[in-house]
Design an enzyme around this catalytic site. Structure first.
Site, PDB file in Angstrom:
ATOM      1  N   GLY A  48      31.283 -66.711 -92.351  1.00 35.24           N
ATOM      2  CA  GLY A  48      32.304 -65.938 -92.526  1.00 35.24           C
ATOM      3  C   GLY A  48      33.267 -65.772 -91.365  1.00 35.24           C
ATOM      4  N   HIS A  49      32.324 -65.247 -90.258  1.00 27.40           N
ATOM      5  CA  HIS A  49      33.013 -65.020 -88.851  1.00 27.40           C
ATOM      6  C   HIS A  49      33.491 -66.625 -88.538  1.00 27.40           C
ATOM      7  CE1 HIS A  49      29.814 -62.056 -88.537  1.00 27.40           C
ATOM      8  NE2 HIS A  49      30.921 -61.329 -88.269  1.00 27.40           N
TER       9      HIS A  49
ATOM     10  N   LYS B 121      36.830 -59.107 -96.772  1.00 25.22           N
ATOM     11  CA  LYS B 121      35.684 -58.804 -97.103  1.00 25.22           C
ATOM     12  C   LYS B 121      35.582 -57.472 -96.832  1.00 25.22           C
ATOM     13  CE  LYS B 121      30.996 -58.252 -96.363  1.00 25.22           C
ATOM     14  NZ  LYS B 121      30.832 -57.154 -95.245  1.00 25.22           N
TER      15      LYS B 121
ATOM     16  N   GLN C 168      32.013 -46.487 -84.293  1.00 26.30           N
ATOM     17  CA  GLN C 168      32.133 -46.745 -85.608  1.00 26.30           C
ATOM     18  C   GLN C 168      30.639 -46.577 -86.636  1.00 26.30           C
ATOM     19  OE1 GLN C 168      33.599 -50.781 -85.130  1.00 26.30           O
ATOM     20  NE2 GLN C 168      32.624 -51.394 -86.923  1.00 26.30           N
TER      21      GLN C 168
HETATM   22  P1  AMP Z   1      31.738 -57.893 -88.492  1.00 21.71           P
HETATM   23  O1  AMP Z   1      31.048 -58.340 -87.443  1.00 21.71           O
HETATM   24  O2  AMP Z   1      31.123 -57.313 -89.497  1.00 21.71           O
HETATM   25  O3  AMP Z   1      32.527 -56.820 -87.777  1.00 21.71           O
HETATM   26  O4  AMP Z   1      33.255 -58.731 -88.800  1.00 21.71           O
HETATM   27  C1  AMP Z   1      33.869 -59.271 -88.068  1.00 21.71           C
HETATM   28  C2  AMP Z   1      34.994 -60.041 -88.854  1.00 21.71           C
HETATM   29  O5  AMP Z   1      34.548 -60.876 -89.783  1.00 21.71           O
HETATM   30  C3  AMP Z   1      35.753 -59.221 -89.817  1.00 21.71           C
HETATM   31  O6  AMP Z   1      37.219 -59.086 -89.803  1.00 21.71           O
HETATM   32  C4  AMP Z   1      35.357 -59.003 -91.015  1.00 21.71           C
HETATM   33  O7  AMP Z   1      35.964 -58.514 -92.117  1.00 21.71           O
HETATM   34  C5  AMP Z   1      34.943 -60.529 -90.948  1.00 21.71           C
HETATM   35  N1  AMP Z   1      34.029 -61.013 -92.067  1.00 21.71           N
HETATM   36  C6  AMP Z   1      32.742 -60.635 -92.040  1.00 21.71           C
HETATM   37  N2  AMP Z   1      32.111 -61.269 -93.159  1.00 21.71           N
HETATM   38  C7  AMP Z   1      32.993 -61.998 -93.489  1.00 21.71           C
HETATM   39  C8  AMP Z   1      33.028 -63.028 -94.780  1.00 21.71           C
HETATM   40  N3  AMP Z   1      31.687 -63.061 -95.465  1.00 21.71           N
HETATM   41  N4  AMP Z   1      33.983 -63.738 -95.074  1.00 21.71           N
HETATM   42  C9  AMP Z   1      35.247 -63.704 -94.136  1.00 21.71           C
HETATM   43  N5  AMP Z   1      35.296 -62.829 -93.100  1.00 21.71           N
HETATM   44  C10 AMP Z   1      34.175 -61.805 -92.975  1.00 21.71           C
END
Ligand code: AMP
Length: 287
Positions: free
Chosen positions: A36-37, A149, A61
């Site tokens: 996803g990232h 997401k 957060q």
């Molecule tokens: P996080 O590391 O969880 O803070 O996520 C960092 C970025 O990656 C944020 O903009 C999330 O929305 C995005 N993100 C997390 N999971 C996914 C996913 N499954 N698909 C697309 N983007 C994602």
């Protein structure tokens, strides 16, 4: 790929790149990277000269000490993944670098944060607002990439960018899923094999709710059906399921039928599998 831990060193380097006329695409993350990232990094890389990824588990957060304590931290593996897809710069500051002293500033995003994540994670969006503002000031990107997401987070950051005139373009990227439908998430690593097997139920429930809404079943009944369905599954504890206006994220209620739905409707869910909290959403568009 360059890795910076210091704000000043990163700023000096990025200033030089901007003077050369290079554009910067920025992907803020908390690490424990997955595809996803990586999809965000690929898009940033494709549409800008330089892709910058920040990796910072932002303590402000987290409203739950356990969640912060068990949040996976995998900088070496993350760096290898980023290098493999051609990311140019990683910014991985310490908590002391980002917060030499506690922040006294407080964000209030109004109605947007009174619902769903904001309601169940008090203070969460204040922490997001502070860290994202800091990161935007430090990196000064042309474009910043976020995942659908975290739909409410996207709305909060959009509000931040508009209200504070950040000179950048926000790009929202689609949710990447495992083959069984589970939305990719760093928290999935904390699931036991049994919980991992149950986790795709959340997305399946969202899809069933969508079908019911499109079959003109009223909102109250759709919400009740989903709650009843999860109620009988040991191991999943529903925190909320909302059917909301996509623009305002305010929950829709009552006996609205499909004909009365807004053009874009968001179906948003949060649930605990053991101590791991997962969120997901689905958007219905109709004319
Ligand atoms: P996080 O590391 O969880 O803070 O996520 C960092 C970025 O990656 C944020 O903009 C999330 O929305 C995005 N993100 C997390 N999971 C996914 C996913 N499954 N698909 C697309 N983007 C994602």
């Amino acid at each position: 790929m360059l890795i910076f831990h210091s704000i000043v060193a990163l700023q000096q380097y990025l200033d030089e790149q901007r003077k050369k006329g290079l554009t910067i695409g920025f992907v803020p993350t908390m690490g424990a990277l997955h595809q996803g990232h990586i999809s965000l990094i690929n898009t940033a890389k494709h549409n800008n000269d330089l892709a910058v990824c920040s990796i910072f588990v932002n303590p402000t957060q987290f409203n739950n000490a356990h969640d912060l304590a068990v949040y996976p931290r995998t900088l070496d593996a993350d760096s290898a993944m980023l290098e493999a897809v051609g990311c140019d710069i990683v910014f991985a500051p310490s908590a002391e670098e980002m917060y030499p002293k506690p922040t006294s500033l407080k964000f209030d995003f109004g109605d947007l944060e009174r619902v769903m994540e904001g309601q169940f994670r008090p203070g969460h969006f204040n922490g997001v607002g502070i860290v994202v503002s800091k990161l935007f000031h430090i990196v000064q990107p042309n474009k910043a990439y976020f995942g659908q997401k975290d739909l409410q987070q996207c709305a909060i950051i959009n509000c931040l960018v508009q209200d504070l005139n950040f000179d950048l373009e926000l790009v929202i990227c689609p949710t990447q899923r495992e083959n069984d439908g589970l939305a990719m998430s760093s928290r999935n690593r904390n699931l036991s094999p049994e919980q991992r097997a149950l986790a795709p139920t959340l997305y399946a429930c969202l899809q069933q709710a969508k079908t019911q809404l499109l079959d003109n079943i009223d909102i109250a009944t759709v919400k009740e059906n989903l709650a009843n369905q999860l109620d009988v599954i040991a191991g999943i504890e529903l925190e909320y399921f909302e059917i909301a206006d996509f623009e305002t994220l305010q929950p829709l209620s009552g006996v609205l039928s499909q004909r009365a739905l807004p053009t874009k409707t968001a179906l948003c869910i949060a649930a605990f599998l053991g101590k791991t909290r997962l969120i997901d959403n689905l958007i219905i568009t109709h004319s």
